[in-house]
Design an enzyme around this catalytic site. Structure first.
Site, short mmCIF file in Angstrom:
data_model
loop_
_atom_site.label_atom_id
_atom_site.label_comp_id
_atom_site.label_asym_id
_atom_site.label_seq_id
_atom_site.Cartn_x
_atom_site.Cartn_y
_atom_site.Cartn_z
N ASP A 229 0.57 -1.12 -0.22
CA ASP A 229 0.15 -0.27 -0.30
C ASP A 229 1.03 1.82 -0.15
O ASP A 229 1.67 1.47 0.39
CB ASP A 229 -0.30 -0.31 1.62
CG ASP A 229 -1.70 0.77 0.95
OD1 ASP A 229 -2.69 0.76 0.72
OD2 ASP A 229 -1.91 1.69 1.73
N GLU A 300 1.75 -0.56 -4.98
CA GLU A 300 0.32 0.39 -4.92
C GLU A 300 1.17 1.45 -5.17
O GLU A 300 1.52 2.47 -4.02
CB GLU A 300 -0.49 -0.02 -4.53
CG GLU A 300 -1.72 0.75 -4.29
CD GLU A 300 -2.42 2.39 -3.42
OE1 GLU A 300 -2.90 2.64 -4.08
OE2 GLU A 300 -1.70 2.40 -2.89
C1 NOJ Z 1 -4.07 2.86 -1.14
C2 NOJ Z 1 -5.38 1.77 -0.52
O1 NOJ Z 1 -5.73 1.59 -1.79
C3 NOJ Z 1 -6.43 2.47 -0.66
O2 NOJ Z 1 -8.05 1.87 -0.29
C4 NOJ Z 1 -6.05 3.12 1.62
O3 NOJ Z 1 -7.60 4.45 1.48
C5 NOJ Z 1 -4.59 4.33 1.58
N1 NOJ Z 1 -3.66 3.42 0.44
C6 NOJ Z 1 -4.54 4.54 2.56
O4 NOJ Z 1 -4.05 2.92 3.01
#
Ligand code: NOJ
Length: 590
Positions: A229, A300
């Protein structure tokens, strides 16, 4: 209407050849399970791990290679589990560690791999570390695990810098006054997201050691990889300089992808994509290499241009990075062609597979996005409210199916978001009272937020809650239209979206499209309406224009995203076949 001319589907020189390497993640189709909305095992209205286990056969039947689960760890659920208070335990909402083991074993028995989420940029404010930091004095080791700073101004009552939270409002929160406050009063802490998600200090070796241990915990259990993440956010520029830019996780689409593949999807501020972040991934690469079975890391990272994103998947770092440039490219043939070319070239440069993704739990589902007018779909991706322009559901579904079939024909690894195999649209008219996304609250409703794409899945049309669980309870209301998308309405039904995905995955696998070389069909290489390319012995043709495209009469259709036109009425003489607009077809190469 004059008859469209049949053009030969002859491919030119390949623009992409697969990098060496037989690892599974180079070509896998990976299905994202968002646990709270996938399937509910205990009837409390929230999906859980036993629910996932119960529905594993759906995934097996679909034919995916792996499953990625969004967080199910202990969490106060302020950001639907992306606020973790214990990285080594399952939240009771989702079950137990034993339920996890059972789910993992069930997936492995069916030949599917499992990737879990890791949230290293921030913890929950309920994490024991943050609680210890609150109880400790400024400058102590407990505070050094997070990003605490004195405020600006004589009384320290101005935030340390001007950064804004991605969910809206300031990115800093000041602590309540305490006994140990210095002359500048209580300190402030940084949170790029909600105030309940304090950012960790990744310059602190203790933080690095802790996360390496967390990775080992799940690797020892047998997971096949991790989705990281906010992988571009852990290191911030020295001195945390002010930045006037807009901090956003998801931005709108630009009208066309420029040559460098920048689509407005990235972030270039001092909180993102700092070079120092790569040291972390080099260390994690080594850690995973100590385990058997080609374990992998997927980033991500909303980073642009794609050449910067490629840094995350260099040979000694992660294995994959989500291709958000593809997700944010509009439904336009030249723009998509550019994105595909730039993506493949950027990843080829470092020997990594390109990934492809159209939907996830943070963006409006592509079945809804593509049903919006060009102007409306250029707006923010993170939520449609009842007062916004509404998508055309039929158009959206037709285009979504065409877009998915186009994506699944591309070499590399593709990500599916739960429900897209049913053609699900967003719930675009959720009442404010039921919304839960912190982005909705922090922007005081200016942003609808992401709840619309997180609505519990419909499994059976005639059951309460469309069979989401054993009771009628669903944590978000499902729109009535979900009845017609329910899985049981689609299994075995020719032409259904589920059967289209299933057939596509079967052909993709049999023809090894994920490992293929890609060459554009010469006759359409510069077309503003048609995208056509060959991968191995399959030719993919997508019609994004306004008139039907004539296909060679002898072409063998392997899969199509919608009905094809026949010779009569569609303008083609004899027994020709036409590809209607907003339709994709896979043909066996002649
Ligand atoms: C990316 C995640 O996919 C999202 O859902 C989340 O709110 C943020 N990162 C913070 O962790």
């Amino acid at each position: 209407m004059s008859a469209p001319t049949v053009v030969p589907l002859i491919a030119g020189e390949p623009v992409h050849s697969p990098a060496p390497g037989a690892e599974w993640w180079r070509h896998a189709v990976i299905y994202q399970v968002y646990p709270r909305s996938f399937a509910d095992g205990n009837g409390d209205g929230v999906g859980d791990l036993p629910g996932v286990t119960r529905r594993l056969d759906h995934l097996k039947q679909l034919g995916v290679d792996a499953v990625w689960l969004s967080p199910f760890y202990r969490s106060p659920q302020k950001d639907a589990g992306y606020d973790v208070s214990d990285y080594r335990d399952v939240d009771p909402l989702f079950g137990t560690l034993e339920d996890f083991d059972e789910m993992l074993a069930g997936a492995h028995q069916r030949g599917m791999r499992v990737i879990v989420d890791v949230v290293p940029n921030h913890t929950s404010d309920q994490h024991v570390w943050f609680q210890e930091a609150l109880a400790a004095a400024p400058g102590t080791p407990e505070r050094e695990r997070y990003m605490f700073r004195d405020g600006r101004g004589l009384a320290g009552d101005e935030a340390p810098n001007n950064w804004q939270s991605i969910f809206g409002g300031p990115a800093w929160t000041r602590l309540a006054p305490g006994e140990d406050d210095g002359p500048l009063g209580p300190q402030w802490y940084l949170h790029l997201f909600d105030s309940s998600q304090p950012d960790l200090n990744w310059e602190n070796p203790e933080v690095r050691t802790e996360f390496e241990d967390v990775l080992r915990f799940w690797l020892d259990k047998g997971v096949d990889g991790f989705r990281i993440d906010v992988a571009h956010g852990m290191i911030k520029a020295p001195g945390l300089p002010d930045w006037a830019g807009k901090v956003a996780m998801v931005e709108g689409t630009d009208p066309g992808a420029p040559e460098d593949g920048a689509t407005g999807a990235g972030n270039n501020g001092p909180m993102f994509d700092q070079d120092g972040v790569h040291d972390i991934y080099r260390a994690w690469h080594q850690l995973l290499a100590g385990y058997d079975g080609d374990r992998c890391l997927v980033a991500e990272a909303w980073v642009e241009p794609l050449s910067r994103l490629a840094n995350y998947v260099r040979a000694d770092e992660m294995q994959q990075a989500f291709n958000f440039a593809f997700l944010t490219t509009p439904w336009n043939a030249p723009a998509l062609r550019t994105t595909v070319n730039v993506s493949l070239a950027a990843m080829d440069e470092v020997g990594a597979p390109s990934t492809w993704v159209l939907s996830n739990h943070d963006v409006v589902r592509h079945a809804s996005r593509l049903g919006l007018s060009a102007e409306a779909s250029a707006g923010p991706l993170n939520g449609i409210a009842a007062h916004d322009p509404q998508p055309d559901e039929e158009l959206g579904l037709r285009r979504a199916r065409a877009a998915s079939l186009l994506m699944l024909g591309l070499p590399g690894s593709a990500y599916l978001y739960q429900g897209e195999e049913l053609g699900l649209p967003d719930h675009t008219a959720l009442p404010s009272e039921v919304r839960q996304d912190p982005a909705f609250f922090r922007t005081e409703g200016a942003e609808a937020g992401r709840d619309g794409c997180r609505v519990p899945l419909p499994w059976s049309a005639d059951d309460a809650g469309f069979g989401f669980g054993p009771t009628a309870a669903t944590w978000l209301p499902q729109p009535a239209s979900y009845a017609r998308y329910a899985a049981d309405q689609q299994y075995g039904v020719p032409g259904s979206t589920f059967e289209m995905y299933r057939a596509a995955l079967e052909v993709r696998h049999a023809h090894e499209l994920g490992q293929g070389r890609l060459a554009w069909v010469e006759a359409y290489a510069d077309s503003t309406d048609v995208l056509a390319f060959q991968v191995n012995d399959v030719v993919v043709v997508a019609n994004l224009g306004e008139s039907p495209v004539a296909l060679p009469a002898e072409a063998e259709v392997l899969v199509a995203s919608g009905p094809l036109g026949s010779g009569d009425g569609s303008g083609v003489a004899d027994d020709g076949v036409t590809l209607p607009l907003d339709t994709t077809v896979w043909l066996r190469a002649l």
